[in-house]
Design a protein around this motif. Structure first.
Motif, PDB file in Angstrom:
ATOM      1  N   LYS A 173      38.691  17.765  -0.028  1.00 58.43           N
ATOM      2  CA  LYS A 173      37.160  16.760   0.968  1.00 58.43           C
ATOM      3  C   LYS A 173      37.846  17.192   2.315  1.00 58.43           C
ATOM      4  O   LYS A 173      38.551  17.848   1.870  1.00 58.43           O
ATOM      5  CB  LYS A 173      36.523  15.422   0.640  1.00 58.43           C
ATOM      6  N   HIS A 201      28.457  19.172  -4.925  1.00 65.82           N
ATOM      7  CA  HIS A 201      28.666  18.046  -4.902  1.00 65.82           C
ATOM      8  C   HIS A 201      27.911  17.591  -4.110  1.00 65.82           C
ATOM      9  O   HIS A 201      26.943  18.194  -3.538  1.00 65.82           O
ATOM     10  CB  HIS A 201      29.945  17.867  -4.075  1.00 65.82           C
ATOM     11  N   GLU A 203      29.590  13.423 -11.992  1.00 64.18           N
ATOM     12  CA  GLU A 203      29.541  12.543 -10.581  1.00 64.18           C
ATOM     13  C   GLU A 203      28.902  11.257 -10.163  1.00 64.18           C
ATOM     14  O   GLU A 203      27.723  11.887  -9.239  1.00 64.18           O
ATOM     15  CB  GLU A 203      30.472  13.051  -9.781  1.00 64.18           C
ATOM     16  N   ALA A 205      29.846   6.054  -7.960  1.00 62.92           N
ATOM     17  CA  ALA A 205      30.869   5.758  -8.003  1.00 62.92           C
ATOM     18  C   ALA A 205      31.910   6.135  -7.212  1.00 62.92           C
ATOM     19  O   ALA A 205      32.863   5.816  -7.889  1.00 62.92           O
ATOM     20  CB  ALA A 205      31.098   6.396  -9.885  1.00 62.92           C
ATOM     21  N   ILE A 206      31.321   6.912  -6.369  1.00 66.86           N
ATOM     22  CA  ILE A 206      31.919   8.199  -5.459  1.00 66.86           C
ATOM     23  C   ILE A 206      32.850   7.084  -3.997  1.00 66.86           C
ATOM     24  O   ILE A 206      31.738   7.125  -3.470  1.00 66.86           O
ATOM     25  CB  ILE A 206      31.241   9.422  -5.067  1.00 66.86           C
ATOM     26  N   GLY A 207      34.048   6.940  -4.741  1.00 67.88           N
ATOM     27  CA  GLY A 207      34.681   6.352  -3.079  1.00 67.88           C
ATOM     28  C   GLY A 207      34.169   4.984  -2.979  1.00 67.88           C
ATOM     29  O   GLY A 207      34.123   4.423  -1.880  1.00 67.88           O
ATOM     30  N   VAL A 259      38.063   7.942 -10.309  1.00 68.68           N
ATOM     31  CA  VAL A 259      38.986   7.803 -11.087  1.00 68.68           C
ATOM     32  C   VAL A 259      40.507   7.318 -10.326  1.00 68.68           C
ATOM     33  O   VAL A 259      41.016   7.874  -9.361  1.00 68.68           O
ATOM     34  CB  VAL A 259      39.385   9.208 -11.909  1.00 68.68           C
ATOM     35  N   GLY A 315      40.005  10.723  -3.742  1.00 70.66           N
ATOM     36  CA  GLY A 315      40.778   9.883  -2.696  1.00 70.66           C
ATOM     37  C   GLY A 315      42.170   9.637  -3.994  1.00 70.66           C
ATOM     38  O   GLY A 315      42.649   9.881  -2.760  1.00 70.66           O
TER      39      GLY A 315
HETATM   40  P1  PGA Z   1      36.696   9.580  -5.725  1.00 75.32           P
HETATM   41  O1  PGA Z   1      35.806  10.953  -5.802  1.00 75.32           O
HETATM   42  O2  PGA Z   1      37.768   9.870  -6.715  1.00 75.32           O
HETATM   43  O3  PGA Z   1      37.156   9.396  -4.393  1.00 75.32           O
HETATM   44  O4  PGA Z   1      35.780   8.738  -6.141  1.00 75.32           O
HETATM   45  C1  PGA Z   1      35.363  11.794  -6.439  1.00 75.32           C
HETATM   46  C2  PGA Z   1      34.715  13.186  -5.513  1.00 75.32           C
HETATM   47  O5  PGA Z   1      33.807  12.977  -4.681  1.00 75.32           O
HETATM   48  O6  PGA Z   1      35.107  14.241  -6.158  1.00 75.32           O
END
Ligand code: PGA
Length: 252
Positions: free
Chosen positions: A12, A93, A164, A168-170, A210, A231
């Protein structure tokens, strides 16, 4: 995982040249586990340097512009990415879809321009929390997929999908393993319906929180062929835990 596992780090908007030491360490981890395909998508500014530092892992970008070139201040074309040493690009994304209003049509044209110059494509799809709560997750993800899959010549080669869930992201939250499996199966059906037999060879990655401690169980879910990691890809130590889980070996 019947296809070769693909573990991709998405840095990112993180990373300056000081982070190249992590990239080198991740490259060494990749060399120790050749059964796993490891890749990093650093910010644009680090693509060339990462490609030069890393011997074995894949290096890619997080976005591209659909045009070959022209008056698009601040944008980067797929051909420029290839010239900088990128081998693939992430498109669609959710942070791009949300921060920049990217539509499925735009995502498709980015994917097609990337394939035109030979770059691999990781196409991201995923539902919001409200869509999941409303029982619409599968419908939303499949609609995104159908409208954004690249359809030009050679599109299916070097294509991967990243499922994704936006929520669930971050966040440290992940769907149940049953929900991941159901979604990956639905995506596989659409891929085969779109591309025929070749759709069975497209890797479907899971992404969203993950970590080393949940990677093994997620990667063991049927139809999960790898992971897109945010992350936990920022340090070689935590990313290594995920590479190791994908290798199916124990810590050495
Ligand atoms: P994350 O991000 O592993 O920090 O949840 C995944 C992504 O956005 O590709």
């Amino acid at each position: 995982m019947s296809l070769r596992p693909y573990i991709v780090g998405n840095w990112k908007m993180h990373g300056t040249r000081a982070m190249l030491a992590e990239a080198r360490a991740i490259d060494r981890a990749g060399q120790r586990h050749p059964k796993v395909e490891v890749a990093l998508a650093p910010p644009f500014t680090l693509i060339h340097a990462t490609r030069k530092e890393a011997e074995q892992i894949g290096v890619g970008a997080q976005d591209c512009h659909p045009a070959d070139g022209g008056a698009h201040t601040g944008d980067v074309s797929a051909a420029m990415l290839a010239d900088a040493g990128a081998g693939f690009v992430i498109v669609g994304h959710s942070e791009r879809r949300n921060d920049h209003g990217e539509t499925n049509e735009l995502v498709r044209s980015k994917a097609e321009s990337a394939r035109k110059v030979g770059l691999g494509v990781i196409l991201c799809v995923g539902e919001s929390e409200a869509e999941r709560d409303a029982g619409r997750a599968e419908e939303v993800v499949c609609a995104q997929l159908e409208a954004s899959l690249p359809m030009n010549q050679g599109a299916v080669e070097k294509l991967s999908i990243a499922y994704e869930p936006v929520w669930a992201i971050g966040t440290g939250r992940v769907p149940s393993l049953e929900d991941i499996e159901a979604m990956h199966r639905a995506i596989r059906e659409r891929l085969v319906a779109t591309y025929g037999e070749e759709g069975a060879e497209v890797r479907i990655l899971y992404g969203g929180s993950v970590k080393p401690d949940n990677a093994a169980e997620i990667l063991n879910v049927p139809e999960v062929d790898g992971a897109l990691v945010g992350g936990a890809s920022l340090t070689a130590e935590s990313f290594y835990g995920i590479i190791l889980a994908a290798s199916g070996e124990n810590a050495d």
